[in-house]
Design a protein around this motif. Sequence first.
Motif, PDB file in Angstrom:
ATOM      1  N   THR A  87       1.420  15.269   6.958  1.00 41.47           N
ATOM      2  CA  THR A  87       2.071  15.921   5.812  1.00 41.47           C
ATOM      3  C   THR A  87       2.952  14.915   5.107  1.00 41.47           C
ATOM      4  OG1 THR A  87       2.033  18.150   6.734  1.00 41.47           O
ATOM      5  CG2 THR A  87       3.767  17.670   5.134  1.00 41.47           C
ATOM      6  N   ALA A  88       2.660  14.657   3.833  1.00 40.61           N
ATOM      7  CA  ALA A  88       3.357  13.595   3.092  1.00 40.61           C
ATOM      8  C   ALA A  88       2.852  13.573   1.661  1.00 40.61           C
ATOM      9  CB  ALA A  88       3.094  12.231   3.730  1.00 40.61           C
ATOM     10  N   MET A  89       3.503  12.738   0.884  1.00 38.34           N
ATOM     11  CA  MET A  89       2.981  12.411  -0.438  1.00 38.34           C
ATOM     12  C   MET A  89       2.169  11.127  -0.272  1.00 38.34           C
ATOM     13  SD  MET A  89       4.976  12.945  -3.847  1.00 38.34           S
ATOM     14  CE  MET A  89       4.080  13.188  -5.338  1.00 38.34           C
ATOM     15  N   TYR A  90       0.990  11.083  -0.914  1.00 34.92           N
ATOM     16  CA  TYR A  90       0.118   9.922  -0.827  1.00 34.92           C
ATOM     17  C   TYR A  90      -0.071   9.321  -2.214  1.00 34.92           C
ATOM     18  CZ  TYR A  90      -0.974  11.180   3.953  1.00 34.92           C
ATOM     19  OH  TYR A  90      -0.882  11.464   5.296  1.00 34.92           O
ATOM     20  N   PHE A  91       0.116   8.010  -2.285  1.00 31.98           N
ATOM     21  CA  PHE A  91      -0.014   7.302  -3.550  1.00 31.98           C
ATOM     22  C   PHE A  91      -1.158   6.298  -3.458  1.00 31.98           C
ATOM     23  CE2 PHE A  91       3.712   8.687  -5.814  1.00 31.98           C
ATOM     24  CZ  PHE A  91       4.595   9.054  -4.823  1.00 31.98           C
ATOM     25  N   CYS A  92      -1.959   6.277  -4.479  1.00 36.61           N
ATOM     26  CA  CYS A  92      -2.997   5.271  -4.652  1.00 36.61           C
ATOM     27  C   CYS A  92      -2.401   4.166  -5.534  1.00 36.61           C
ATOM     28  CB  CYS A  92      -4.207   5.924  -5.329  1.00 36.61           C
ATOM     29  SG  CYS A  92      -5.588   4.838  -5.668  1.00 36.61           S
ATOM     30  N   ALA A  93      -2.698   2.906  -5.230  1.00 39.96           N
ATOM     31  CA  ALA A  93      -2.124   1.798  -5.994  1.00 39.96           C
ATOM     32  C   ALA A  93      -3.148   0.694  -6.180  1.00 39.96           C
ATOM     33  CB  ALA A  93      -0.876   1.259  -5.299  1.00 39.96           C
ATOM     34  N   LEU A  94      -3.030   0.004  -7.292  1.00 39.61           N
ATOM     35  CA  LEU A  94      -3.956  -1.063  -7.682  1.00 39.61           C
ATOM     36  C   LEU A  94      -3.162  -2.317  -7.993  1.00 39.61           C
ATOM     37  CD1 LEU A  94      -6.684  -2.175  -8.958  1.00 39.61           C
ATOM     38  CD2 LEU A  94      -5.961  -1.046 -11.077  1.00 39.61           C
ATOM     39  N   GLY A  95      -3.597  -3.451  -7.464  1.00 37.48           N
ATOM     40  CA  GLY A  95      -2.947  -4.722  -7.750  1.00 37.48           C
ATOM     41  C   GLY A  95      -3.980  -5.784  -8.065  1.00 37.48           C
ATOM     42  N   ARG A  96      -3.732  -6.554  -9.104  1.00 38.48           N
ATOM     43  CA  ARG A  96      -4.674  -7.618  -9.426  1.00 38.48           C
ATOM     44  C   ARG A  96      -4.402  -8.832  -8.553  1.00 38.48           C
ATOM     45  NH1 ARG A  96      -2.313 -11.733 -11.896  1.00 38.48           N
ATOM     46  NH2 ARG A  96      -0.416 -11.419 -13.113  1.00 38.48           N
ATOM     47  N   TRP A  97      -5.402  -9.674  -8.447  1.00 36.33           N
ATOM     48  CA  TRP A  97      -5.291 -10.908  -7.689  1.00 36.33           C
ATOM     49  C   TRP A  97      -4.350 -11.858  -8.428  1.00 36.33           C
ATOM     50  CZ3 TRP A  97      -8.817 -11.616  -3.526  1.00 36.33           C
ATOM     51  CH2 TRP A  97      -8.723 -12.858  -2.894  1.00 36.33           C
ATOM     52  N   GLY A  98      -3.507 -12.564  -7.704  1.00 37.75           N
ATOM     53  CA  GLY A  98      -2.659 -13.562  -8.349  1.00 37.75           C
ATOM     54  C   GLY A  98      -1.275 -13.606  -7.743  1.00 37.75           C
ATOM     55  N   ALA A  99      -0.616 -14.737  -7.887  1.00 38.85           N
ATOM     56  CA  ALA A  99       0.663 -14.961  -7.218  1.00 38.85           C
ATOM     57  C   ALA A  99       1.736 -13.968  -7.651  1.00 38.85           C
ATOM     58  CB  ALA A  99       1.142 -16.384  -7.482  1.00 38.85           C
ATOM     59  N   ASN A 100       1.813 -13.644  -8.901  1.00 35.53           N
ATOM     60  CA  ASN A 100       2.868 -12.764  -9.395  1.00 35.53           C
ATOM     61  C   ASN A 100       2.370 -11.339  -9.631  1.00 35.53           C
ATOM     62  OD1 ASN A 100       4.473 -15.017  -9.320  1.00 35.53           O
ATOM     63  ND2 ASN A 100       4.172 -15.497 -11.485  1.00 35.53           N
ATOM     64  N   SER A 101       1.403 -10.963  -8.827  1.00 35.81           N
ATOM     65  CA  SER A 101       0.802  -9.651  -9.000  1.00 35.81           C
ATOM     66  C   SER A 101       1.787  -8.524  -8.714  1.00 35.81           C
ATOM     67  CB  SER A 101      -0.396  -9.533  -8.050  1.00 35.81           C
ATOM     68  OG  SER A 101      -0.911  -8.238  -8.057  1.00 35.81           O
ATOM     69  N   LYS A 102       1.663  -7.462  -9.457  1.00 36.13           N
ATOM     70  CA  LYS A 102       2.440  -6.261  -9.214  1.00 36.13           C
ATOM     71  C   LYS A 102       1.478  -5.097  -9.056  1.00 36.13           C
ATOM     72  CE  LYS A 102       3.022  -6.034 -14.175  1.00 36.13           C
ATOM     73  NZ  LYS A 102       3.858  -5.795 -15.341  1.00 36.13           N
ATOM     74  N   LEU A 103       1.982  -3.989  -8.528  1.00 40.81           N
ATOM     75  CA  LEU A 103       1.133  -2.823  -8.280  1.00 40.81           C
ATOM     76  C   LEU A 103       1.313  -1.780  -9.377  1.00 40.81           C
ATOM     77  CD1 LEU A 103       1.554  -2.233  -4.430  1.00 40.81           C
ATOM     78  CD2 LEU A 103      -0.283  -3.415  -5.637  1.00 40.81           C
ATOM     79  N   THR A 104       0.220  -1.107  -9.690  1.00 42.35           N
ATOM     80  CA  THR A 104       0.258   0.075 -10.548  1.00 42.35           C
ATOM     81  C   THR A 104      -0.057   1.268  -9.662  1.00 42.35           C
ATOM     82  OG1 THR A 104      -0.497  -1.172 -12.469  1.00 42.35           O
ATOM     83  CG2 THR A 104      -0.737   1.220 -12.549  1.00 42.35           C
TER      84      THR A 104
END
Lengths: 115, 112
Positions: A87-104
């Motif tokens: 039981t929880a909240m579940y988040f899907c996330a996407l990150g591009r390849w690269g040193a300064n990558s961040k997640l969406t």
Amino acid sequence: AQTVTQSQPEMSVQEAETVTLSCTYDTSENNYYLFWYKQPPSRQMILVIRQEAYKQQNATENRFSVNFQKAAKSFSLKISDSQLGDTAMYFCALGRWGANSKLTFGKGITLSVRP
Amino acid sequence: DVKVTQSSRYLVKRTGEKVFLECVQDMDHENMFWYRQDPGLGLRLIYFSYDVKMKEKGDIPEGYSVSREKKERFSLILESASTNQTSMYLCASRPTDIYEQYFGPGTRLTVT
């Protein structure tokens, strides 16, 4: 720009059954990572599973597995033998390849496991 | 185990106050992030930093600033808190060569 869509805000499953959480995404990158994170009520966000886009094999971690469909840009999470602790909240996330990558992140889905 | 800590779990501030949220990680990670989490909106990136004294705006930087004077510490600053900044704030970090982020416990900020 990257986008992540989780269209179901809530789901419920009976203990010991299997549930699938949906996620679709959009990116122009060819190399990227996808993640599922879990946030239990009033507790810390933790990583559930990770999938590298260049790998064709679907990732598995114990009771958690993904169905990664790169062409369809779909990344669903299957939880087998659901437990009350899922039981929880579940988040899907996407990150591009690269040193300064961040997640969406997607907006998340609240999963309730019923005893 | 990676540990990311945040200075407060709960914080109540008044409109117009200057607010500091602190985040510390103990694994020498280069990258650090600040998000806010609101119901129905998921996590939205405010600012991130990929090195000491380096910072980049995320998706919603308005009303916020950040400071990273030491590698392990990343501070989020609300120069003049407003009620629409009432939210859960999450800090995260990761090393350069690994893409998953490690999260702190969050700070629930209420601005009255």
